[in-house]
Design an enzyme around this catalytic site. Structure first.
Site, PDB file in Angstrom:
ATOM      1  N   TYR A   1     -27.265  -0.200  12.139  1.00  0.00           N
ATOM      2  CA  TYR A   1     -26.666  -0.118  10.812  1.00  0.00           C
ATOM      3  C   TYR A   1     -27.688   0.474   9.842  1.00  0.00           C
ATOM      4  O   TYR A   1     -28.541  -0.219   9.293  1.00  0.00           O
ATOM      5  CB  TYR A   1     -26.129  -1.488  10.372  1.00  0.00           C
ATOM      6  CG  TYR A   1     -24.662  -1.626  10.755  1.00  0.00           C
ATOM      7  CD1 TYR A   1     -24.238  -1.221  12.025  1.00  0.00           C
ATOM      8  CD2 TYR A   1     -23.703  -2.094   9.866  1.00  0.00           C
ATOM      9  CE1 TYR A   1     -22.897  -1.299  12.399  1.00  0.00           C
ATOM     10  CE2 TYR A   1     -22.359  -2.170  10.229  1.00  0.00           C
ATOM     11  CZ  TYR A   1     -21.965  -1.766  11.486  1.00  0.00           C
ATOM     12  OH  TYR A   1     -20.648  -1.829  11.845  1.00  0.00           O
TER      13      TYR A   1
ATOM     14  N   ASP B   1     -10.417   3.718   3.496  1.00  0.00           N
ATOM     15  CA  ASP B   1     -10.833   2.318   3.339  1.00  0.00           C
ATOM     16  C   ASP B   1     -10.254   1.779   2.032  1.00  0.00           C
ATOM     17  O   ASP B   1      -9.507   2.476   1.341  1.00  0.00           O
ATOM     18  CB  ASP B   1     -12.368   2.189   3.380  1.00  0.00           C
ATOM     19  CG  ASP B   1     -12.780   0.909   4.100  1.00  0.00           C
ATOM     20  OD1 ASP B   1     -12.364  -0.170   3.648  1.00  0.00           O
ATOM     21  OD2 ASP B   1     -13.491   0.995   5.117  1.00  0.00           O
TER      22      ASP B   1
ATOM     23  N   ASP C   1     -27.303   1.440   6.969  1.00  0.00           N
ATOM     24  CA  ASP C   1     -27.188   1.069   5.555  1.00  0.00           C
ATOM     25  C   ASP C   1     -28.126  -0.099   5.227  1.00  0.00           C
ATOM     26  O   ASP C   1     -28.272  -0.458   4.067  1.00  0.00           O
ATOM     27  CB  ASP C   1     -25.739   0.727   5.165  1.00  0.00           C
ATOM     28  CG  ASP C   1     -25.102  -0.344   6.028  1.00  0.00           C
ATOM     29  OD1 ASP C   1     -25.570  -0.568   7.173  1.00  0.00           O
ATOM     30  OD2 ASP C   1     -24.127  -0.971   5.573  1.00  0.00           O
TER      31      ASP C   1
ATOM     32  N   HIS D   1      -8.610  -3.076   5.608  1.00  0.00           N
ATOM     33  CA  HIS D   1      -9.294  -1.964   4.925  1.00  0.00           C
ATOM     34  C   HIS D   1      -8.302  -0.879   4.499  1.00  0.00           C
ATOM     35  O   HIS D   1      -8.538   0.310   4.664  1.00  0.00           O
ATOM     36  CB  HIS D   1     -10.382  -1.365   5.822  1.00  0.00           C
ATOM     37  CG  HIS D   1     -11.564  -2.273   5.996  1.00  0.00           C
ATOM     38  ND1 HIS D   1     -12.500  -2.473   5.014  1.00  0.00           N
ATOM     39  CD2 HIS D   1     -11.952  -3.054   7.042  1.00  0.00           C
ATOM     40  CE1 HIS D   1     -13.429  -3.337   5.451  1.00  0.00           C
ATOM     41  NE2 HIS D   1     -13.115  -3.705   6.678  1.00  0.00           N
TER      42      HIS D   1
ATOM     43  N   GLU E   1     -12.407  -6.406  10.688  1.00  0.00           N
ATOM     44  CA  GLU E   1     -12.357  -7.207   9.471  1.00  0.00           C
ATOM     45  C   GLU E   1     -10.971  -7.224   8.821  1.00  0.00           C
ATOM     46  O   GLU E   1     -10.821  -6.861   7.656  1.00  0.00           O
ATOM     47  CB  GLU E   1     -13.383  -6.664   8.453  1.00  0.00           C
ATOM     48  CG  GLU E   1     -14.803  -6.702   8.972  1.00  0.00           C
ATOM     49  CD  GLU E   1     -15.817  -6.141   7.984  1.00  0.00           C
ATOM     50  OE1 GLU E   1     -16.889  -6.716   7.854  1.00  0.00           O
ATOM     51  OE2 GLU E   1     -15.529  -5.096   7.349  1.00  0.00           O
TER      52      GLU E   1
HETATM   53  C1  ACM Z   1     -17.759  -2.706  10.424  1.00  0.00           C
HETATM   54  O1  ACM Z   1     -18.972  -2.666  10.159  1.00  0.00           O
HETATM   55  N1  ACM Z   1     -16.922  -3.398   9.666  1.00  0.00           N
HETATM   56  C2  ACM Z   1     -17.226  -2.041  11.592  1.00  0.00           C
END
Ligand code: ACM
Ligand code: ZN
Length: 764
Positions: free
Chosen positions: A424, A193, A426, A263, A327
């Site tokens: 997610y 990344d 996180d 990324h 992204e």
């Molecule tokens: C992502 O959460 N950008 C796949």
């Protein structure tokens, strides 16, 4: 005589020694548990674990079982190759089980039989037995009976980002052990990344020499303050192979991800010639999405990535290889002569659906797919890889919602569902953010993870077959070490695994919560750092439109006594079952264990004149943020401080115009609209309210209107806007809240439309 005496002594000692029974109601809850009326088998030191001679995988399985039992109970089982034995635990392969990963466990006087359709199935049977055991040094009894299960989905995954922070090989192995405990079969390893390249590539040594290191790291949420400490780390190919082997023994496939063409600052810092404009890039020291991406018009970029992929597939046997694709801002490509020349060469022209640059990304990803297919592998990418046209054989990992997955399934592409709204990890797991380690944002409690259904209703049975499974993701910008990784994934992974394993109709949150203390005891034994919110009172509000009330469930994982009050006073009433609130309530509740009170759970409920009324919206919210639709605005359950957890309806472009049918003429003099504001996520306050009334639903009279100024700086808050108007008796009221049509200058989104998140609308 002597014999009798011995028997008596034996009985005596059995009674003298305390005993604990295994409980097969583990997490995930097996599909079939049939207990015999009586009978138990005692686990003993020296008990054999037999497995078919010559089957190395079954030998591993036997060794795992012995290791687990020793860890939990201290008893030493002895693996033994060869035929099944009476009084032993016998591992075998069974032809009669259809699902490749299915298992059946049988306990009776003859011993324990753990059979599986494959070695993996046997492993899952072993995991069930492991989780059924009491954590004890006393005698352990296995009740006679049979237990069988099979997973609901063939892909059951967990992702770990090892770029934003780097975790040593030993922790990656521990993470894989945690996955195995929860019946996962895919470890999605995010290896590259913007903040660091972590995979050794022999032909491109600078990827790790340069690309794996950043000079320092921003503190907190891009505060502009840095820690001044160089940071880095990478995995050698040998270490990756070691991890692949480690996971394989636990029936977990390691699916690596090289995120492209965005990324990519790790790679660009090492090889700047692969970018569009600049001759120098740094490994990123902040979080977010960088505009600096690979130059996809440059044939050297294709050659470079193919070189990386060639080494990657040599190391990772995974059939599916993840190429990211998420992204990727297209800003650099728009002005890059190389990218534009490539677009021209390919004859790309903008269509209604896709810009030239989106098609350029699609071209690049398709090139990668061709390469992977030619090498016998399959490609998977994030749902952005749908934009510009999906590569022909590719699978989709749907993260921005379920929509990408739905679209891909309709096009007959395989899908793994991993939407932010449920997967997610996180995100914060508690609304009490000041007592949590800093997280990226959001709110994803265990209860919401549990609700996840990866198969959207709008798919036909045929299309639904393309939903291969689901996965949760752990991005680690704010997760510096393994200890915190554990805190973020446990116990949410337990909730996820019931979705992955159980038939949807068999899932029951309350029952799940009741089974968790036993798993917590095992987490404790294994030294895992898990989040303990489930031990608090877990208040669950459900609106009942038929009875026009809010039902309050006060749950604890271990059925500990709960004390509550509904009027804001100190809790004193013992909770005995669902409470129904038809008016106003200020709820406080705590659980008590051995005289120790848990933190209090508090919530207020206000049933008002709009509550539970028929409500219609002129324009629907944005598809990602429609959830249960308009009725959520009058269900008396308030969204908390994040917009992505399903309570807030999100409007983009269209105003929120809600018509309430009061049923009979009803007198009102005040409207209120509750709005979540988070300008950093392009979520703005309403720019004004209007209230109108009507007797027939056609002819409207304006009762009041108010306008609010646009913000001049970032803000993050919840606001309740109230509008008083002359007392009016009417059958219909229409409440409008305006959206920001043009984001103000101070903001990155200037000129674009802002989101408006509403929950809820009240009339008094
Ligand atoms: C992502 O959460 N950008 C796949
Ligand atoms: Zn370019």
């Amino acid at each position: 005589m002597k014999k009798l005496f011995l028997l008596a002594a034996c009985c005596l000692c059995l009674h003298a020694q305390a005993q604990q029974k295994a409980d097969y109601r583990v997490v995930p809850l097996p599909e079939n548990i049939q207990l015999a009326k009586t009978g138990e088998l005692k686990l003993t030191d020296g008990m054999k674990v037999t497995y078919p001679a010559g089957n190395e995988l079954m030998k591993n399985n036997a060794e795992f079982l012995a290791e687990y039992v020793a860890e939990i109970t201290g008893l030493k089982l002895v693996p033994a190759a060869g035929a099944a034995q009476k009084g032993a635990i016998n591992l075998s392969l069974a032809k009669n089980l259809k699902n490749r990963e299915a298992y059946a466990v049988k306990v009776d006087a003859a011993g324990v039989s753990i059979s599986g359709a494959s070695e993996a199935g046997v492993f899952y049977g072993i995991q069930m037995l492991r989780k059924s055991l009491p954590v004890t040094q006393e005698a352990v009894l296995l009740p006679y009976g049979t237990v069988s299960d099979k997973p609901a989905f063939e892909y059951r995954g967990m992702m770990l980002d090892c770029s934003r922070h780097f975790f040593p090989v030993e922790f990656v192995k521990k993470y894989i052990d945690i996955l195995a405990l929860h019946g996962e079969n895919n470890f999605h390893w995010h290896l590259t990344d913007d903040q660091g390249w972590r995979f050794e590539v022999k032909r491109y040594p600078k990827l790790t020499e340069v690309g794996s290191k950043r000079a320092q790291t921003v503190i907190g949420h891009n505060t502009g303050i840095y820690d001044g400490t160089p940071y880095g780390g990478y995995y050698t190919q040998d270490q990756c192979r070691e991890i692949v082997e480690y996971a394989k023994k636990r029936y977990i496939n390691v699916m690596p991800e090289i995120d492209m063409p965005g990324h990519m600052l790790g790679a660009l810092a090492a090889y700047p010639e692969l970018g569009c404009h600049k001759d120098h890039y740094d490994v990123w020291q902040i979080w977010g999405v960088s505009d600096d991406v690979l130059c996809v018009g440059n044939p050297k970029t294709v050659e470079f990535i193919q070189g990386v992929l060639e080494e990657l597939i040599d190391v990772f046997p995974s059939e599916m290889i993840h190429v990211g694709g998420d992204e990727c801002p297209k800003t650099a490509w728009k002005t890059c002569p190389t990218c534009q020349a490539k677009a021209k060469e390919l004859g790309l022209v903008a269509t209604e659906k896709h810009t030239v640059e989106e098609q350029l990304q699609s071209y690049f990803i398709k090139e990668m797919e061709k390469f992977l297919n030619a090498h016998g592998r399959k490609m998977i990418g994030w749902d952005e890889t749908l934009e510009g046209g999906l590569a022909p054989n590719a699978s989709i990992m749907s993260w921005r919602g379920l929509e990408g997955g739905i679209e891909a399934a309709k096009q007959h592409h395989n899908v793994v569902m991993t939407p932010t709204s449920f997967c997610y990890f996180d995100y914060y797991q508690s609304t009490d953010q000041k007592n949590e380690p800093i997280a990226i944002g959001g709110f994803l409690p265990v209860s919401r993870v549990y609700e996840f259904n990866p198969v959207p209703e709008q798919l036909t049975a045929e299309e639904a077959k393309y939903i291969k499974g689901c996965q949760a993701n752990l991005w680690v910008e704010y997760i510096p070490d393994g200890n915190q990784v554990e805190y973020m994934v446990l116990p949410r992974m337990a909730a996820l695994c019931e979705t992955q394993w159980m038939d949807r109709s068999a899932k029951n949150y309350e029952d799940f919560v009741g089974r968790m203390p036993k798993l917590f005891a095992l987490y404790d034994k294994l030294g895992l750092n898990y989040a303990k919110h489930l031990l608090n009172v877990n208040g669950v509000l459900t609106s009942n439109f038929d009875e026009k009330c809010v039902e309050v469930n006060l749950l604890t994982a271990d059925k500990a006594p709960v004390y509550y009050s509904l009027d804001g006073s100190a809790p004193s009433k013992l909770y005995e079952g669902v409470l129904k609130v038809t008016d106003r309530a200020q709820i406080r509740a705590y659980a008590e264990r051995n005289g120790v009170k848990s933190p209090e759970w508090t919530e207020s409920v206000k049933v008002n004149k709009a509550s539970f009324k028929n409500i219609t919206l002129k324009d629907q919210p944005a598809p990602n943020y429609t959830y249960g639709g308009a009725k959520q605005l009058v269900d008396c359950i308030h969204g908390t401080n994040t917009f992505s957890m399903g309570a807030w309806l999100g409007f983009l472009g269209d105003d929120c115009v809600a018509t309430l049918d009061m049923g009979t003429p009803t007198e009102c003099s005040k409207a209120s609209v509750r709005v979540l504001v988070e300008t950093g996520s392009w979520v703005f306050d309403t720019n004004g309210l209007k209230v109108e009334a009507s007797d027939d639903g056609n002819n409207w009279k304006k009762l009041g209107e108010v306008f609010y100024p646009l913000p001049t700086d970032q803000e993050k808050t919840i606001r309740v806007h109230e509008l008083d108007f002359p007392k009016t008796k009417a059958r219909y009221f229409r409440v409008s809240a305006g959206t920001v049509k043009s984001i103000p200058q101070f903001h990155d989104g200037r000129g674009k439309k802002g989101y408006l998140f509403v929950d809820e609308i009240e009339l008094d």
